[in-house]
Design an enzyme around this catalytic site. Structure first.
Site, PDB file in Angstrom:
ATOM      1  N   ASN B 104      18.534 -19.058  -9.084  1.00 52.75           N
ATOM      2  CA  ASN B 104      17.656 -19.692  -8.104  1.00 52.75           C
ATOM      3  C   ASN B 104      17.440 -21.188  -8.322  1.00 52.75           C
ATOM      4  O   ASN B 104      16.649 -21.814  -7.630  1.00 52.75           O
ATOM      5  CB  ASN B 104      16.299 -18.981  -8.083  1.00 52.75           C
ATOM      6  CG  ASN B 104      16.442 -17.477  -7.993  1.00 52.75           C
ATOM      7  OD1 ASN B 104      16.031 -16.753  -8.892  1.00 52.75           O
ATOM      8  ND2 ASN B 104      17.110 -17.005  -6.944  1.00 52.75           N
ATOM      9  N   VAL B 111      15.656 -26.398  -6.491  1.00 50.08           N
ATOM     10  CA  VAL B 111      14.933 -25.176  -6.828  1.00 50.08           C
ATOM     11  C   VAL B 111      14.717 -24.343  -5.576  1.00 50.08           C
ATOM     12  O   VAL B 111      14.288 -24.862  -4.541  1.00 50.08           O
ATOM     13  CB  VAL B 111      13.563 -25.505  -7.453  1.00 50.08           C
ATOM     14  CG1 VAL B 111      12.782 -24.244  -7.763  1.00 50.08           C
ATOM     15  CG2 VAL B 111      13.737 -26.340  -8.714  1.00 50.08           C
ATOM     16  N   CYS B 112      15.040 -23.061  -5.643  1.00 50.64           N
ATOM     17  CA  CYS B 112      14.817 -22.172  -4.503  1.00 50.64           C
ATOM     18  C   CYS B 112      13.615 -21.282  -4.787  1.00 50.64           C
ATOM     19  O   CYS B 112      13.699 -20.335  -5.546  1.00 50.64           O
ATOM     20  CB  CYS B 112      16.060 -21.322  -4.253  1.00 50.64           C
ATOM     21  SG  CYS B 112      15.854 -20.192  -2.876  1.00 50.64           S
ATOM     22  N   LEU B 113      12.488 -21.672  -4.200  1.00 52.88           N
ATOM     23  CA  LEU B 113      11.263 -20.900  -4.385  1.00 52.88           C
ATOM     24  C   LEU B 113      10.570 -20.854  -3.028  1.00 52.88           C
ATOM     25  O   LEU B 113      10.364 -21.890  -2.402  1.00 52.88           O
ATOM     26  CB  LEU B 113      10.377 -21.597  -5.436  1.00 52.88           C
ATOM     27  CG  LEU B 113       9.049 -20.941  -5.776  1.00 52.88           C
ATOM     28  CD1 LEU B 113       9.260 -19.591  -6.449  1.00 52.88           C
ATOM     29  CD2 LEU B 113       8.227 -21.844  -6.681  1.00 52.88           C
ATOM     30  N   LEU B 153      20.862 -19.417  -5.064  1.00 50.43           N
ATOM     31  CA  LEU B 153      21.212 -20.793  -4.768  1.00 50.43           C
ATOM     32  C   LEU B 153      22.487 -21.106  -5.553  1.00 50.43           C
ATOM     33  O   LEU B 153      23.398 -21.753  -5.067  1.00 50.43           O
ATOM     34  CB  LEU B 153      20.064 -21.711  -5.207  1.00 50.43           C
ATOM     35  CG  LEU B 153      20.089 -23.139  -4.738  1.00 50.43           C
ATOM     36  CD1 LEU B 153      20.086 -23.218  -3.226  1.00 50.43           C
ATOM     37  CD2 LEU B 153      18.878 -23.890  -5.287  1.00 50.43           C
TER      38      LEU B 153
END
Lengths: 111, 182
Positions: B104, B111-113, B153
């Site tokens: 992620n 950053v994939c959040l 990601l």
């Protein structure tokens, strides 16, 4: 605290009813609390009380004709309330209530 | 008639009102941050630490995460967090400045959040009701509970995990040794 203990004794088994009074109430202090009649009294967007002007209006010190800050409250169908200014900024991006994620539609507006 | 003086005056007015608008928004952001930063520091997970390079600029800080469990345990990961003047209508910007192998987080630091997404239709994205402490909690959990191999990601990292968990684990460890040493 003392009051609630007495309460418990009074409500106890029939014993108390037959016997002489264990307690007599001599003094009684009533305490009243109040809060605005809204589900959330603080705007979750700007974290200022909904009945006060929102953070942005305070920064601009916008005043209406009578010298009051003209920043109203808006209630959604979901019963969540925010400052109208705060909410109208947010719905431009996402037409949902930021607290419950329901589709936002206005139930009423005012103070 | 268009005159130079008139034009200069007009231009001046425009830039002046623009900078006023900026200051107003920035002051709203800073007022929100005074409270949020304090709350964030009081509720900081034991694996996190925040540093402000300039204590007068609350909208820029460094977060260090030292996971105590999971694949990245033992590493020291730095995140650069900043809030634009649109905060809290816009989410904080987060960049991971430590290179790592994570499904992620890209190797470049993206950053994939979910809560950091500006526009999201599923209701999981950013909302002005969220606060800095939620962002810290989310980033910290990316190393444990929120670790997600299904919507990666870094596709290579997720695929390697699905194919061969042991080599995923050792690649993570290699990266930690090389880039995220304590």
């Amino acid at each position: 605290m003392a009051d609630s203990e007495q309460d418990n004794t009074d409500r106890g088994d029939g014993d108390n009813l037959k016997s002489d009074k264990l307690f007599t109430l001599k003094k009684w202090n009533a305490v009243a609390m109040w809060s605005w009649d809204v589900e959330c009294d603080t705007c979750a967007i700007c974290r200022v009380q909904v009945m006060d002007a929102c953070l942005r209006c305070q920064a601009e010190s916008k005043k209406d004709f009578y010298g009051r800050q003209d920043c109203v409250v808006v209630w959604g169908e979901c019963n969540h309330s925010f400052h109208y200014c705060c909410m109208s900024l947010w719905v431009k991006q996402n037409n949902r209530c930021p607290l419950c994620q329901q589709e936002w539609s206005i139930q009423r507006m005012g103070k | 008639m268009i005159t130079l003086r008139g034009k200069l005056k007009k231009d001046g007015d425009v830039s002046n009102s623009k900078s006023k608008e900026y200051n107003k928004r920035a002051s709203v952001r800073d007022k929100l941050l005074v409270k949020e930063v304090q709350e964030m520091e009081q509720t900081l997970p034991s694996t996190c630490q925040v540093t402000f390079d300039d204590p007068h600029r609350l909208h820029e800080f460094i977060l260090m995460i030292v996971p105590d469990e999971g694949y990245w345990a033992g590493g020291r990961f730095y995140f650069q967090i900043s809030m634009s003047e649109e905060y809290n209508m816009a989410p904080p910007k987060v960049k991971c400045t430590t290179k790592l192998w994570h499904p992620n987080i890209s190797e470049e630091g993206a950053v994939c959040l979910s809560i950091l997404r500006q526009n999201s239709i599923d209701g999981m994205g950013w909302a002005p009701t969220r606060k800095l402490k939620d962002v810290i909690w989310g980033l910290n959990s990316l190393f444990t509970d929120l670790l997600n191999f299904d919507d990666p990601l870094n596709r290579d990292a997720a695929e390697l995990y699905l194919k061969d968990k042991d080599s995923f684990r050792s690649k993570v460890k290699d990266y930690v040794r090389q880039y995220a040493k304590r």
